[in-house]
Write a protein that holds these residues in place. Structure first.
Motif, PDB file in Angstrom:
ATOM      1  N   ALA A  24       0.847  -1.191   0.000  1.00  8.05           N
ATOM      2  CA  ALA A  24       0.000   0.000   0.000  1.00  8.05           C
ATOM      3  C   ALA A  24       0.883   1.242   0.000  1.00  8.05           C
ATOM      4  CB  ALA A  24      -0.932  -0.015   1.212  1.00  8.05           C
ATOM      5  N   ILE A  25       0.237   2.415   0.018  1.00 13.47           N
ATOM      6  CA  ILE A  25       0.951   3.682  -0.068  1.00 13.47           C
ATOM      7  C   ILE A  25       0.554   4.564   1.115  1.00 13.47           C
ATOM      8  CG2 ILE A  25       1.243   5.800  -1.410  1.00 13.47           C
ATOM      9  CD1 ILE A  25       0.772   4.147  -3.912  1.00 13.47           C
ATOM     10  N   LEU A  26       1.553   5.150   1.756  1.00  7.88           N
ATOM     11  CA  LEU A  26       1.348   6.132   2.815  1.00  7.88           C
ATOM     12  C   LEU A  26       1.567   7.511   2.220  1.00  7.88           C
ATOM     13  CD1 LEU A  26       0.966   6.949   5.803  1.00  7.88           C
ATOM     14  CD2 LEU A  26       3.442   6.661   6.085  1.00  7.88           C
ATOM     15  N   HIS A  27       0.495   8.293   2.138  1.00  7.19           N
ATOM     16  CA  HIS A  27       0.567   9.652   1.589  1.00  7.19           C
ATOM     17  C   HIS A  27       0.656  10.639   2.749  1.00  7.19           C
ATOM     18  CE1 HIS A  27      -0.310  12.854  -1.387  1.00  7.19           C
ATOM     19  NE2 HIS A  27      -0.917  13.440  -0.362  1.00  7.19           N
ATOM     20  N   ILE A  28       1.740  11.392   2.815  1.00  6.96           N
ATOM     21  CA  ILE A  28       1.965  12.349   3.903  1.00  6.96           C
ATOM     22  C   ILE A  28       1.973  13.768   3.330  1.00  6.96           C
ATOM     23  CG2 ILE A  28       3.505  13.069   5.759  1.00  6.96           C
ATOM     24  CD1 ILE A  28       4.572  10.278   5.937  1.00  6.96           C
ATOM     25  N   GLU A  31      -0.146  20.711   6.441  1.00  8.81           N
ATOM     26  CA  GLU A  31      -1.146  21.777   6.290  1.00  8.81           C
ATOM     27  C   GLU A  31      -0.509  23.123   5.989  1.00  8.81           C
ATOM     28  OE1 GLU A  31      -3.436  21.784   9.831  1.00  8.81           O
ATOM     29  OE2 GLU A  31      -4.685  20.085   9.228  1.00  8.81           O
ATOM     30  N   SER A  32       0.717  23.325   6.433  1.00 13.73           N
ATOM     31  CA  SER A  32       1.358  24.630   6.261  1.00 13.73           C
ATOM     32  C   SER A  32       2.039  24.781   4.904  1.00 13.73           C
ATOM     33  CB  SER A  32       2.392  24.855   7.367  1.00 13.73           C
ATOM     34  OG  SER A  32       3.400  23.853   7.309  1.00 13.73           O
ATOM     35  N   SER A  33       2.080  23.754   4.109  1.00 11.81           N
ATOM     36  CA  SER A  33       2.720  23.828   2.799  1.00 11.81           C
ATOM     37  C   SER A  33       2.025  22.871   1.843  1.00 11.81           C
ATOM     38  CB  SER A  33       4.213  23.490   2.898  1.00 11.81           C
ATOM     39  OG  SER A  33       4.390  22.125   3.240  1.00 11.81           O
ATOM     40  N   SER A  34       2.379  22.985   0.570  1.00 14.11           N
ATOM     41  CA  SER A  34       1.795  22.112  -0.446  1.00 14.11           C
ATOM     42  C   SER A  34       2.637  20.865  -0.689  1.00 14.11           C
ATOM     43  CB  SER A  34       1.635  22.885  -1.761  1.00 14.11           C
ATOM     44  OG  SER A  34       2.911  23.359  -2.203  1.00 14.11           O
ATOM     45  N   ILE A  35       3.626  20.651   0.144  1.00 16.26           N
ATOM     46  CA  ILE A  35       4.508  19.495  -0.040  1.00 16.26           C
ATOM     47  C   ILE A  35       3.772  18.226   0.359  1.00 16.26           C
ATOM     48  CG2 ILE A  35       6.677  18.432   0.674  1.00 16.26           C
ATOM     49  CD1 ILE A  35       7.757  21.194   1.279  1.00 16.26           C
ATOM     50  N   ASN A  36       3.959  17.189  -0.422  1.00 17.82           N
ATOM     51  CA  ASN A  36       3.460  15.864  -0.058  1.00 17.82           C
ATOM     52  C   ASN A  36       4.430  14.808  -0.573  1.00 17.82           C
ATOM     53  OD1 ASN A  36       2.380  14.762  -2.803  1.00 17.82           O
ATOM     54  ND2 ASN A  36       1.511  16.840  -2.639  1.00 17.82           N
ATOM     55  N   LYS A  37       4.421  13.682   0.085  1.00 14.33           N
ATOM     56  CA  LYS A  37       5.345  12.612  -0.269  1.00 14.33           C
ATOM     57  C   LYS A  37       4.691  11.272   0.047  1.00 14.33           C
ATOM     58  CE  LYS A  37      10.301  11.611  -0.089  1.00 14.33           C
ATOM     59  NZ  LYS A  37      11.615  11.980   0.501  1.00 14.33           N
ATOM     60  N   GLU A  38       5.105  10.234  -0.663  1.00 14.09           N
ATOM     61  CA  GLU A  38       4.513   8.915  -0.475  1.00 14.09           C
ATOM     62  C   GLU A  38       5.589   7.894  -0.146  1.00 14.09           C
ATOM     63  OE1 GLU A  38       2.252   8.262  -4.065  1.00 14.09           O
ATOM     64  OE2 GLU A  38       0.456   9.154  -3.166  1.00 14.09           O
ATOM     65  N   TYR A  39       5.193   6.905   0.684  1.00 17.91           N
ATOM     66  CA  TYR A  39       6.108   5.866   1.137  1.00 17.91           C
ATOM     67  C   TYR A  39       5.439   4.495   1.022  1.00 17.91           C
ATOM     68  CZ  TYR A  39       8.581   9.849   3.210  1.00 17.91           C
ATOM     69  OH  TYR A  39       9.231  11.035   3.405  1.00 17.91           O
ATOM     70  N   LEU A 137       2.595  -1.834   8.171  1.00 11.32           N
ATOM     71  CA  LEU A 137       3.995  -1.669   8.534  1.00 11.32           C
ATOM     72  C   LEU A 137       4.668  -0.717   7.567  1.00 11.32           C
ATOM     73  CD1 LEU A 137       3.257  -4.440   9.949  1.00 11.32           C
ATOM     74  CD2 LEU A 137       5.669  -5.044   9.657  1.00 11.32           C
ATOM     75  N   MET A 138       5.597   0.104   8.097  1.00 11.63           N
ATOM     76  CA  MET A 138       6.395   0.989   7.272  1.00 11.63           C
ATOM     77  C   MET A 138       7.851   0.909   7.708  1.00 11.63           C
ATOM     78  SD  MET A 138       5.564   4.829   8.781  1.00 11.63           S
ATOM     79  CE  MET A 138       6.621   5.578   7.537  1.00 11.63           C
ATOM     80  N   ARG A 139       8.727   1.349   6.855  1.00 11.06           N
ATOM     81  CA  ARG A 139      10.145   1.376   7.205  1.00 11.06           C
ATOM     82  C   ARG A 139      10.392   2.524   8.193  1.00 11.06           C
ATOM     83  NH1 ARG A 139      10.550   1.339   1.284  1.00 11.06           N
ATOM     84  NH2 ARG A 139      11.192  -0.726   0.514  1.00 11.06           N
ATOM     85  N   TYR A 140      11.193   2.227   9.213  1.00 12.49           N
ATOM     86  CA  TYR A 140      11.520   3.276  10.197  1.00 12.49           C
ATOM     87  C   TYR A 140      12.337   4.381   9.544  1.00 12.49           C
ATOM     88  CZ  TYR A 140      13.313   5.506  14.432  1.00 12.49           C
ATOM     89  OH  TYR A 140      13.630   6.422  15.402  1.00 12.49           O
ATOM     90  N   ARG A 141      13.189   4.015   8.600  1.00 16.27           N
ATOM     91  CA  ARG A 141      13.993   5.038   7.922  1.00 16.27           C
ATOM     92  C   ARG A 141      13.105   5.957   7.082  1.00 16.27           C
ATOM     93  NH1 ARG A 141      15.274   3.561   2.524  1.00 16.27           N
ATOM     94  NH2 ARG A 141      14.774   1.402   2.010  1.00 16.27           N
ATOM     95  N   ASP A 142      11.977   5.438   6.588  1.00 16.99           N
ATOM     96  CA  ASP A 142      11.035   6.285   5.856  1.00 16.99           C
ATOM     97  C   ASP A 142      10.389   7.304   6.796  1.00 16.99           C
ATOM     98  OD1 ASP A 142      11.564   5.051   3.486  1.00 16.99           O
ATOM     99  OD2 ASP A 142       9.778   3.783   3.477  1.00 16.99           O
ATOM    100  N   TYR A 143      10.090   6.857   8.017  1.00 21.01           N
ATOM    101  CA  TYR A 143       9.488   7.782   8.971  1.00 21.01           C
ATOM    102  C   TYR A 143      10.484   8.879   9.360  1.00 21.01           C
ATOM    103  CZ  TYR A 143       7.355   9.753  13.109  1.00 21.01           C
ATOM    104  OH  TYR A 143       6.842  10.636  14.010  1.00 21.01           O
ATOM    105  N   LEU A 144      11.747   8.523   9.547  1.00 24.57           N
ATOM    106  CA  LEU A 144      12.757   9.532   9.858  1.00 24.57           C
ATOM    107  C   LEU A 144      12.892  10.528   8.712  1.00 24.57           C
ATOM    108  CD1 LEU A 144      15.539   7.323  11.515  1.00 24.57           C
ATOM    109  CD2 LEU A 144      13.789   8.727  12.643  1.00 24.57           C
ATOM    110  N   ASP A 145      12.816  10.036   7.490  1.00 26.41           N
ATOM    111  CA  ASP A 145      12.873  10.926   6.334  1.00 26.41           C
ATOM    112  C   ASP A 145      11.674  11.868   6.324  1.00 26.41           C
ATOM    113  OD1 ASP A 145      13.929  11.524   3.458  1.00 26.41           O
ATOM    114  OD2 ASP A 145      11.801  11.057   3.176  1.00 26.41           O
TER     115      ASP A 145
END
Length: 544
Positions: A24-28, A31-39, A137-145
């Motif tokens: 699956a995909i985690l979309h982050i 609110e303060s910016s238009s930045i988004n990223k997926e993991y 489950l997600m990678r811990y290194r992805d969360y740090l990023d």
């Protein structure tokens, strides 16, 4: 030596079950910016289903609780986590316990950060009903990023895009299989015609197959004895079992052998094409030794391709192209070199290999410790331990790792529908070389039999190729409907054998087709290739 090399490769070159990944995909976003990223996420669809699109997914603020494993509610205030998504560390208790604790606190989503291999989360059947929130489950290194990118807080959505089961890679794989089988059969028939025509011009005698107990000068090897066929299959079984127990050592030997065998096969294929189009050889001499410029150029090219594949064999993004190229050449050369002398040998060999394929795919999981078939374990490598017989497990490394070695015994085509969202790793459609070579040997025999009876329409060859195509279509259809990889020989062997037998029966040529001998055709509309008075002994002809 070449025959031994081919035997070793083919021994482990049979169909491999495909992994039915639950990624699956985690979309982050922030609110303060238009930045988004997926993991990348790994989840269990039957346990906690997710939305299939980003727009349909619910958005929640993410609370960082990676300082705890959330095995109990101690020290955690429900007000802090109520209505929010949590990210906690993996360990100390099972997934279902973490999910129940998060649900009791009022959380809406549970993310488990892991420093180890991500696996599809599972629990006992009685625990499934107790979990009412999405869990992944997600990678811990992805969360740090993500923490570095979204310093001011994170909003998350979880979704699992629905990928079409019918991917374009299946069509590409089907095309590779049918073209390779057709070319290999045609090449074998062309060599047989050249050999017989050369023998007629030379005044020699002998038929084309039934009693062939010797090698032709072309390097072709006839399988003519049922006992030898049984021994051949038994040796393949032994080789597969050895690979299962001594994989870490033998895998490098197989890789080295494949480089040598495939480079030689590619040279043979390209040289035959150059010869067919009339490309000049351009010879020169050094100290009374003659050299062909064409051969030197082709040899350098083929060796270079094999070396590049050997060096970059674990590079998923593009190396599959070279592996498929070398694999096609290997299959073509094998089909041209190994000849089944009659239909009886075809029936024995293909039937035994059908049993071999089904046994090592479907039966051996009941005897292995991890529940993975020996065929899958050998073809996919030690990482196949995460794939169960139902094909509902997936493993994703939590940290960058040295790639594990895999045997070069499959055609690989990336799933095009998954390339755009390739967060967890590339996904491939896979077909074993054995599913091309084994039916291909029967196609090659049919092509040679057309030559022996001088069939202008190549009725046996065309019929067997058509049956192979239909068998492959049925194989992929069953795979898509069941969601499981299939032993392709289970469908290819009956399709090709029955079709060939029906054609021979309808043409009233079963006796000759079964024995594989050349003979006079009584129907004047189909004159035999060989003149009267030829015997059924083996033919020694010019090099093809």
């Amino acid at each position: 030596m070449g025959k031994a090399v081919g035997f070793i490769i083919v021994s482990v070159a049979f169909f491999v079950s495909q992994i039915n990944c639950q990624e699956a995909i985690l979309h982050i976003s922030n609110e303060s910016s238009s930045i988004n990223k997926e993991y990348c996420l790994v989840y269990n669809q039957s346990w906690t289903p997710l939305s299939q699109t980003l727009d349909a997914a619910l958005q929640y603020p993410l609370v960082n609780m990676t300082s705890t494993t959330l095995c109990n509610t101690s020290g955690i205030s429900p007000e802090v986590v109520k209505g929010k998504a949590l990210v906690v560390m993996r360990g100390d208790c099972d997934f279902s316990q973490k999910a129940q604790v998060a649900h009791s606190l009022g959380a809406t989503t549970l993310l488990i950060a892991s420093n180890t291999l991500l696996i599809t989360p599972s629990a006992n059947d009685s625990e499934y009903a107790k979990t009412h929130i999405p869990l992944a489950l997600m990678r811990y290194r992805d969360y740090l990023d993500a923490q570095q990118v979204f310093a001011g807080g994170m909003q998350v959505k979880l979704y699992a895009p629905l990928h079409s089961k019918i991917d374009a890679s299946i069509a590409v794989m089907l095309l590779i299989a049918i073209v390779t089988v057709a070319l290999g059969g045609f090449w074998s028939g062309a060599c047989e015609r050249d050999r017989l025509n050369g023998d007629v011009a030379g005044g020699g005698g002998g038929g084309g197959g039934g009693g062939g107990e010797s090698k032709a000068d072309s390097g072709e090897l006839f399988l003519y004895s049922p006992l030898k066929v049984v021994i051949f299959v038994a040796m393949m079984c032994g080789m597969l079992v050895l690979m299962y127990f001594f994989y870490n050592v033998l895998v490098y030997i197989i890789i080295a052998i494949f480089c040598l065998a495939s480079a030689s096969a590619l040279f043979g294929c390209l040289d035959a094409v150059m010869e067919k189009i009339g490309c000049a050889t351009g010879r020169f001499s050094i100290r009374n030794h003659n050299f062909s410029v064409r051969s030197l150029i082709l040899a350098s090219l083929c060796i270079g391709i094999a070396v590049v594949w050997g060096v970059y064999r674990n590079e998923d993004r593009w190396i599959w192209i070279l592996q498929d190229l070398l694999g096609i050449a290997f299959c073509l050369n094998f089909m041209k070199t190994i000849s089944l002398s009659n239909f009886k040998i075809c029936v024995i060999l293909l039937s035994l290999l059908l049993v071999y394929d089904v046994f090592f795919v479907f039966i051996t999981p009941f005897f292995t410790k991890n529940g993975v078939s020996i065929m899958v374990q050998v073809a996919l490598g030690p990482d196949a331990s995460g794939e169960k017989t139902q094909g509902n497990m997936v493993q994703v490394p939590a940290e960058p790792q040295a790639p594990t070695e895999k045997l070069p015994v499959v055609m690989r085509v990336p799933r095009f529908s998954a390339l755009a969202q390739n967060l967890c790793g590339m996904q491939f459609s896979i077909l074993g070389y054995g599913d091309i070579i084994v039916p291909g040997l029967l196609v090659a025999y049919c092509s040679r039999f057309d030559v022996w009876i001088n069939s202008s329409k190549k009725i046996y060859f065309v019929s067997c190729c058509t049956a192979y195509l239909l068998g492959m279509i049925v194989t992929f259809a069953v795979m898509l409907l069941s969601g499981m990889g299939q032993p392709a020989l289970l469908y290819l062997v009956p399709f090709t054998l029955i079709t060939s037998a029906v054609v021979a029966g309808c043409r009233r040529e079963m006796k000759q087709f079964w024995a594989g001998t050349t003979y006079e055709v009584l129907d004047s509309s189909r004159e035999p290739l060989l003149p009267e008075g030829r015997t059924d002994s083996s033919v020694e002809g010019d090099i093809c």
